[in-house]
Design a protein around this motif. Structure first.
Motif, PDB file in Angstrom:
ATOM      1  N   CYS A   1      21.094  36.039  43.060  1.00  0.00           N
ATOM      2  CA  CYS A   1      21.669  37.331  42.669  1.00  0.00           C
ATOM      3  C   CYS A   1      20.563  38.320  42.315  1.00  0.00           C
ATOM      4  CB  CYS A   1      22.615  37.131  41.503  1.00  0.00           C
ATOM      5  SG  CYS A   1      23.578  38.590  41.078  1.00  0.00           S
TER       6      CYS A   1
ATOM      7  N   HIS B   1      23.103  45.503  46.510  1.00  0.00           N
ATOM      8  CA  HIS B   1      23.997  45.384  45.367  1.00  0.00           C
ATOM      9  C   HIS B   1      25.407  44.943  45.794  1.00  0.00           C
ATOM     10  CE1 HIS B   1      20.768  47.198  43.160  1.00  0.00           C
ATOM     11  NE2 HIS B   1      20.801  48.292  43.918  1.00  0.00           N
ATOM     12  N   ARG B   2      25.872  45.426  46.952  1.00  0.00           N
ATOM     13  CA  ARG B   2      27.196  45.002  47.432  1.00  0.00           C
ATOM     14  C   ARG B   2      27.218  43.501  47.672  1.00  0.00           C
ATOM     15  NH1 ARG B   2      30.532  43.358  51.259  1.00  0.00           N
ATOM     16  NH2 ARG B   2      28.775  42.640  52.503  1.00  0.00           N
TER      17      ARG B   2
ATOM     18  N   HIS C   1      27.343  41.602  44.428  1.00  0.00           N
ATOM     19  CA  HIS C   1      28.708  41.627  43.893  1.00  0.00           C
ATOM     20  C   HIS C   1      29.592  40.643  44.657  1.00  0.00           C
ATOM     21  CE1 HIS C   1      32.340  43.237  42.055  1.00  0.00           C
ATOM     22  NE2 HIS C   1      32.869  43.346  43.268  1.00  0.00           N
TER      23      HIS C   1
ATOM     24  N   THR D   1      31.594  37.576  43.026  1.00  0.00           N
ATOM     25  CA  THR D   1      33.051  37.540  43.188  1.00  0.00           C
ATOM     26  C   THR D   1      33.496  36.201  43.762  1.00  0.00           C
ATOM     27  OG1 THR D   1      33.120  39.939  43.514  1.00  0.00           O
ATOM     28  CG2 THR D   1      35.034  38.671  44.245  1.00  0.00           C
TER      29      THR D   1
ATOM     30  N   GLN E   1      28.162  42.128  35.204  1.00  0.00           N
ATOM     31  CA  GLN E   1      28.406  41.928  36.635  1.00  0.00           C
ATOM     32  C   GLN E   1      29.485  40.878  36.867  1.00  0.00           C
ATOM     33  OE1 GLN E   1      24.782  41.426  39.057  1.00  0.00           O
ATOM     34  NE2 GLN E   1      23.620  42.266  37.341  1.00  0.00           N
TER      35      GLN E   1
ATOM     36  N   ASP F   1      32.892  42.287  35.986  1.00  0.00           N
ATOM     37  CA  ASP F   1      33.340  43.186  37.049  1.00  0.00           C
ATOM     38  C   ASP F   1      33.855  42.390  38.243  1.00  0.00           C
ATOM     39  OD1 ASP F   1      33.669  45.780  38.251  1.00  0.00           O
ATOM     40  OD2 ASP F   1      31.892  45.373  39.456  1.00  0.00           O
ATOM     41  N   ALA F   2      33.150  41.309  38.587  1.00  0.00           N
ATOM     42  CA  ALA F   2      33.586  40.455  39.701  1.00  0.00           C
ATOM     43  C   ALA F   2      34.910  39.778  39.380  1.00  0.00           C
ATOM     44  CB  ALA F   2      32.514  39.414  40.001  1.00  0.00           C
TER      45      ALA F   2
END
Length: 442
Positions: A372, A381-382, A385, A389, A414, A417-418
């Motif tokens: 990561c 960054h995508r 993520h 996720t 992070q 958010d995931a």
């Protein structure tokens, strides 16, 4: 009557395994699950007749409260590697590995399909009780999927080693074909050569409980013309990655340096055509082990060349080999994994990138933290993520908390958010795990 004596390596691992089990309650934890569902298979592993899948060994170590990077786990890895190698050398070992790998691939696909089905039912659930039941079923299916994926990778690696050893014993000592100047592929790439249909199993498979957690369980003698096997150039570096044991610190350090080398499109296309041409010939001759090694060696070259190889494999009808290569890439060192994912994303192969990242989430959390960080360092960054996720979707919230512990300031927001992108329930579970781990406020 012929009496088969177990290799000393298998005996040593079986003895260690029995000692570990003596510390556990057979009616609790993962040990309780395995003992209840497949007692005969578990006993065969304790007796040395079979080799316990490594993910099960990790689960038993977890039951015993042993850290994944502790001295007992290190000893387990060494004993396990020696026992597996000795076990696989027995007559019929390659065939048994291939059969089991096919079974695990079927289990992986089943679990993937079942998880999608349960996810749809969960979204449509109309009551709390129904949702709770579906969440429980989904957790088990996710465990099935993670275990099956890990076993496909492990069995593929073991099979390639067995086949490589067999070839080394049959072929006179000489410089390998790819160490010499090899011929270019013809100007016109030949039509795809289909692999021979796999031979039928020597014996019918026994019925067994569905799910990866319950699955325990020759080349032709004719002369073959040698095939010059071109590979994607590696700049003279020693082999590394999943096929060669994951490399080490030096392998990891070499990753970013290679990424900086921009691949010449014409050179990448030429190297891809040569590799695919050799792959077709190996497949046509039934030399699947060498074909698999050729694919894995492609991961040792400049990552920027991989999109050209993907395009050529799909163009010639060998898309399944590209999927195999992605499976192997998921076991690369963290920096190298991030480099390959970034290259695929930059080349517009977002689906391949996402598939690679989804397959990589079965790795130890410490390695995922490194992957990561490497993705963020390269402004992907995508993709970072997407990796997180996929991680929170299939791994337990406690695992996510352990991952966050590697860099709480960066990874806690992070991961939350995931988790939020997966579901509200997943976010709540993660928040609870983070609080228990002391990584967020009460």
């Amino acid at each position: 009557m012929t009496v088969y004596q177990l290799p000393v390596e298998v005996t040593a691992f079986a003895r260690w395994l029995t000692e570990l089990a003596g510390r556990l309650r057979p009616d609790a934890g993962w040990y309780g699950v395995f003992a209840a569902r497949d007692p005969e298979g578990l006993r065969a592993c304790f007796d040395g007749a079979e080799i316990l899948p490594w993910d099960v060994v990790e689960s038993l170590l977890q039951d015993a409260g042993e850290p994944a990077d502790g001295p007992l786990a290190d000893r387990a890895r060494a004993l396990y590697a020696a026992a597996a190698a000795a076990h696989d050398r027995r007559p019929g070992g390659a065939g048994a590995l291939a059969e089991r790998r096919d079974l695990m691939e079927q289990e992986r696909r089943y679990a993937e399909s079942r998880a999608r089905e349960l996810g749809e039912r969960l979204r449509a659930a109309s009551s709390t009780a129904e949702s709770a039941g579906l969440e429980n079923d989904l957790a088990w299916i996710r465990d099935d999927h993670a275990r099956a994926a890990a076993r496909v990778t492990e069995l593929t690696t073991r099979l390639a080693r067995v086949e490589g050893r067999a070839r080394a014993e049959q072929v006179p000592v000489a410089a390998p074909a790819w160490a010499q100047d090899h011929a270019e592929a013809p100007a016109r790439t030949p039509a795809p050569v289909r692999s021979p249909a796999p031979a039928a199993p020597a014996r019918p498979a026994k019925a067994r409980p569905r799910g990866a957690r319950y699955a325990w369980l020759e080349e032709s003698a004719e002369e073959r013309a040698p095939v010059a096997v071109p590979v994607l150039p590696t700049g003279g570096a020693a082999p590394r990655g999943a096929r060669f044991g994951g490399g080490g610190d030096s392998a990891e350090a070499a990753g970013p340096a290679r990424v900086a080398e921009a691949a010449d499109p014409a050179e990448a296309a030429r190297a891809a055509a040569n590799a695919v041409y050799a792959l077709q010939r190996l497949r046509a001759q039934g030399r699947s082990g060498e074909a698999h090694v050729l694919l894995c060696e492609a991961l040792n070259g400049p990552p920027d060349r991989l999109p050209a190889l993907a395009a050529e494999l799909h163009r010639t009808g060998l898309g399944a080999d590209w999927s195999t290569l992605l499976w192997e890439a998921a076991s690369l060192p963290p920096g190298r994994l991030a480099a390959v994912a970034g290259v695929l994303a930059d080349a517009g192969r977002a689906a391949d990138c996402d598939q690679l990242l989804r397959q990589g989430v079965a790795r130890p959390v410490e390695e995922l933290a490194g992957a990561c960080a490497a993705l963020h360092a390269e402004d992907h960054h995508r993709e970072a993520h997407a990796l997180l996720t996929a991680f929170v979707r299939v791994r337990a919230p406690e695992d996510a908390a352990r991952l966050a512990g590697a860099d709480p300031r960066g990874l806690v927001p992070q991961l939350l958010d995931a988790a939020r992108a997966v579901s509200d329930a997943r976010e709540r579970d993660l928040l609870h795990a983070l609080r228990v781990a002391g990584l967020t406020g009460a």
